[in-house]
Design an enzyme around this catalytic site. Structure first.
Site, PDB file in Angstrom:
ATOM      1  N   ASN B 392       0.903  -1.427  -0.390  1.00  0.00           N
ATOM      2  CA  ASN B 392      -0.208  -0.616   0.138  1.00  0.00           C
ATOM      3  C   ASN B 392       0.767   1.015   0.308  1.00  0.00           C
ATOM      4  O   ASN B 392       0.589   1.735  -1.066  1.00  0.00           O
ATOM      5  CB  ASN B 392      -0.635   0.381   1.310  1.00  0.00           C
ATOM      6  CG  ASN B 392      -1.962   0.935   0.784  1.00  0.00           C
ATOM      7  OD1 ASN B 392      -2.090   2.309   0.342  1.00  0.00           O
ATOM      8  ND2 ASN B 392      -3.201   0.958   1.420  1.00  0.00           N
ATOM      9  N   ASP B 393       1.588   1.694   0.888  1.00  0.00           N
ATOM     10  CA  ASP B 393       1.795   2.849   1.713  1.00  0.00           C
ATOM     11  C   ASP B 393       3.328   2.859   0.368  1.00  0.00           C
ATOM     12  O   ASP B 393       3.912   3.998  -0.481  1.00  0.00           O
ATOM     13  CB  ASP B 393       2.844   3.568   2.486  1.00  0.00           C
ATOM     14  CG  ASP B 393       1.479   3.015   3.555  1.00  0.00           C
ATOM     15  OD1 ASP B 393       0.772   3.498   3.317  1.00  0.00           O
ATOM     16  OD2 ASP B 393       1.374   2.935   5.228  1.00  0.00           O
ATOM     17  N   VAL B 394       3.922   1.595   0.189  1.00  0.00           N
ATOM     18  CA  VAL B 394       5.341   1.623  -0.706  1.00  0.00           C
ATOM     19  C   VAL B 394       4.698   1.992  -1.849  1.00  0.00           C
ATOM     20  O   VAL B 394       5.717   2.021  -3.319  1.00  0.00           O
ATOM     21  CB  VAL B 394       6.202   0.340  -0.730  1.00  0.00           C
ATOM     22  CG1 VAL B 394       6.347   0.698  -0.062  1.00  0.00           C
ATOM     23  CG2 VAL B 394       5.686  -0.406  -0.828  1.00  0.00           C
ATOM     24  N   PHE B 432       0.462   1.193   6.628  1.00  0.00           N
ATOM     25  CA  PHE B 432       0.753   1.726   8.069  1.00  0.00           C
ATOM     26  C   PHE B 432       0.687   3.608   8.029  1.00  0.00           C
ATOM     27  O   PHE B 432       0.308   4.073   9.157  1.00  0.00           O
ATOM     28  CB  PHE B 432       2.334   1.453   7.865  1.00  0.00           C
ATOM     29  CG  PHE B 432       2.691   1.707   9.754  1.00  0.00           C
ATOM     30  CD1 PHE B 432       2.539   0.628  10.524  1.00  0.00           C
ATOM     31  CD2 PHE B 432       3.890   2.666   9.024  1.00  0.00           C
ATOM     32  CE1 PHE B 432       3.362   1.459  12.058  1.00  0.00           C
ATOM     33  CE2 PHE B 432       4.834   2.896  10.182  1.00  0.00           C
ATOM     34  CZ  PHE B 432       4.380   2.706  11.995  1.00  0.00           C
ATOM     35  N   ALA B 433       0.836   4.086   6.846  1.00  0.00           N
ATOM     36  CA  ALA B 433       1.167   5.354   6.929  1.00  0.00           C
ATOM     37  C   ALA B 433      -0.331   6.365   7.649  1.00  0.00           C
ATOM     38  O   ALA B 433      -0.705   7.266   7.786  1.00  0.00           O
ATOM     39  CB  ALA B 433       1.997   6.378   5.980  1.00  0.00           C
TER      40      ALA B 433
END
Lengths: 180, 467
Positions: B392-394, B432-433
């Site tokens: 997701n975040d990456v 996570f972010a």
């Protein structure tokens, strides 16, 4: 091929400053107790001591001569010098040199490891950090005091888990990379 | 040549073996050999130590410890799942740190009993304090990291104490004072025990507030600590092989830590002490996800049939779903049809450095197919289909576009530049972010909701039917 570029050498600087700090601490705290390992030095110091005694005898100014700074434990006797006293500033400096140089070697080596292998690298280097097992064995093998030997026993077991488990699990991972 | 000289020379040999072992770690083909060279170095060091009759008077405890430890270690190593590798490494790491505390403690005891109080040299005492301190931080920090990675209930949520930086700072000052006491008193056992206790508290407090996605950094850092603990123990017992091996590992951990931090565009201090700010400043999730298009496995199969170049971007979700074998099947079937399949791996994908690579290697995907972020990004425009699985975040383009976002400036895999993006994910829940990902609503993106493994298997089935 992957080349990890470490632009900032911050950790290196950190290490270097830590090392310098340790050197300074070592110098300031261990100078008075310095005793040299080598025979020649001990003999030379013995001569110095004798000379100082002679001077003292002839000149008669004992107060001006700091004999403590020349004191050497168990010089001139065949008695085994105690291990901890035996190693002195010279050894400390040698150890610090080894420490700092090995860190540089470590940086050089690890920078070349590709990201694909980072997990096996971690578990493999982790197993290498189990080298404490050497110290653990030396403690577990003594008969006196018994509590130190027991601490040694537990340390041997913990380090052995670290070493054996670490190398085996790394081998398992790496052989998966090699299958093709 | 005395036995002592032989032992010292053998330690040198084992240090050389460690260095060559690590050198061979630089390529997958030679790495297996490198690992065994390291093991050989360890064997040499251990074997010659057993002949040190000046320190060793009995072998009972040694054999007992070695047999028990080796059996436990071998059992863990043989049975652990590849997906559980991060927690395994954390656990082993902790044991190494624990050994350092105990060895330094035993040495202090030996010194006091055999030579009486006040006999210890100050530098040895400083090393003893360092050994206990770093060892205890490593031990407890690693145990907490293990608990978090194993998702034990206590550690489900990142726990943040009010003012934990002040508490940590206070503990650090306390440790400095205790070290001073240990040196001044010429080796007070109480001082050493207190150092270990306070460091244990510090170790727990350092890792407890850190969230799951920051785990790669923490594990790399703890790895570094375990090496430094071994080096400190080397200073205590005046043994060069411990110092060399320990500093090699210390350096290795520092480099990995730095790579991980860079891959998140965060400083180490920020990871350790900073709290990830919520996405308050960025767009609202409902707004961002207004135009999300969901798709089915059959449609995905149809898109893939015409694709020339496919890139798979795995994330921690792939590990959780154990989807690596299904992904391998998908790659195989596509390759059979003449499609070029590659894997793009973000440095912090997963829970430890290189986590995804190990899982894909387990599924027999050749390492030549695993590309780094910097390799894949320049050619992303020529990719027909990018399949994001459990990441997701990456892959969040906000990192590039919104300077106010908590992940602003973090290097990402530019899947949004591919012609079509297929995101396999359970739901639209944030990563996570804690920020929404506009990629999911992009014009070229399709969401395939479901369990990673199940979804990929369905695509494979659909592809087979159409063959």
């Amino acid at each position: 091929m992957y080349q990890s570029r470490i632009h900032s050498w911050c950790p290196l600087r950190l290490f270097a400053s830590t090392a310098m700090l340790s050197i300074l601490l070592g110098l300031s705290t261990s100078l008075p107790a310095t005793a040299q390992n080598s025979h020649e030095l001990r003999e030379a110091a013995e001569h110095l001591k004798q000379a100082s005694e002679k001077i003292e005898h002839f000149v008669g100014t004992p107060a001006e001569i700091d004999r403590d700074s020349l004191a050497i434990p168990s010089t001139g006797t065949d008695q085994q010098p105690t291990e901890e006293r035996n190693v002195g500033l010279g050894t400390l400096m040698a150890s610090l040199t080894i420490f700092v140089l090995a860190i540089f070697v470590g940086f050089e080596l690890i920078t070349k490891v590709p990201p694909t292998l980072h997990t096996p690298l971690m578990s493999g280097s982790n197993a290498i950090s189990g080298i404490t097992i050497v110290g653990a064995v030396l403690s577990a093998g003594i008969d006196e005091p018994i509590f130190a030997a027991i601490l040694g026993l537990i340390a041997v077991a913990l380090a052995a888990i670290n070493v054996v488990g670490g190398f085996m699990v790394t081998d398992r991972m790496l052989s998966m990379f090699q299958r093709r | 040549m005395t036995i002592e000289t032989i032992i010292k020379l053998s330690y040198l040999v084992s240090a050389i073996l460690f260095i060559f072992g690590l050198k061979k770690m630089s390529h997958p083909r030679t790495a297996v050999q490198g690992n065994w060279l390291g093991a050989a170095g360890m064997f040499v060091a251990l074997a010659v130590t057993l002949f040190d009759r000046s320190s060793i008077h009995g072998y009972g405890f040694i054999v007992l410890g070695l047999v028990a430890g080796s059996a436990i270690g071998a059992y863990f190593a043989k049975t652990v799942e590849m997906t559980a590798m991060p927690q395994m490494v954390a656990l082993f790491n902790g044991f190494g740190g624990g050994a350092s505390i105990l060895v330094a403690g035993a040495e202090l005891g030996k010194l006091l009993v055999h030579q009486g109080p006040d006999s210890a040299r100050s530098d040895v005492l400083i090393a003893t304090a360092a050994s206990g301190l770093i060892g205890a931080v490593t031990f407890w920090g690693s145990l907490v990291a293990y608990g978090k990675l194993q998702e034990l209930k206590v550690f489900r949520k990142p726990l943040s104490l009010p003012g934990h930086q002040i508490v940590n700072g206070g503990l650090a000052v306390l440790l400095a004072l205790l070290t001073f006491w240990l040196v001044q008193s010429g080796g007070s056992v109480s001082a050493y025990v207190l150092i270990c206790i306070v460091s244990s508290v510090l170790g727990v407090l350092l890792v407890v507030p850190i969230g799951g996605a920051d785990m790669p950094v923490v594990i790399a850092l703890l790895n570094s600590y375990s090496g430094l603990a071994a080096a400190a123990t080397g200073f205590v017992i005046d043994n060069s092989v411990l110092i060399i091996a320990g500093s090699l590992v210390g350096a290795s951990g520092v480099i990995l830590t730095q790579i991980m931090c860079k891959a998140m565009n965060r400083s180490l201090t920020n990871v350790l002490f900073g709290v990830m700010e919520g996405g308050g400043s960025t767009a609202d999730a409902d707004e961002v996800y207004a135009n999300v298009r969901s798709t089915s496995a059959e449609d995905v199969a149809m898109i893939l049939e015409t694709a020339q170049r496919v890139v798979v971007v795995p994330g921690y979700g792939m590990a959780v779903a154990q989807a690596q074998h299904a992904v391998r099947d998908l790659a195989n079937i596509l390759e059979k049809r003449g499609t070029n399949v590659e894997f793009a791996i973000h440095p912090v994908a997963g829970r430890m450095p290189g986590h995804m690579n190990v899982l894909l290697a387990e599924a027999d995907i050749p390492y030549e197919k695993l590309l780094e972020m910097d390799q894949i990004n320049p050619t992303m425009e020529t990719v027909d289909v990018a399949i994001v699985i459990g990441a997701n975040d990456v892959v969040n383009p906000v990192a590039r576009t919104d300077p106010n976002s908590p992940i602003a400036g973090m290097p990402i895999i530019d899947v949004d530049k591919a012609r079509t993006v297929i995101v396999i994910k359970r739901s639209l829940s944030p990563g996570f972010a804690q920020i929404p990902n506009p990629l999911f609503a992009a014009d070229n993106a399709l969401m395939l909701f479901g369990d990673g493994k199940q979804a990929v298997l369905e695509i494979v089935t659909a592809l087979k039917e159409n063959m």
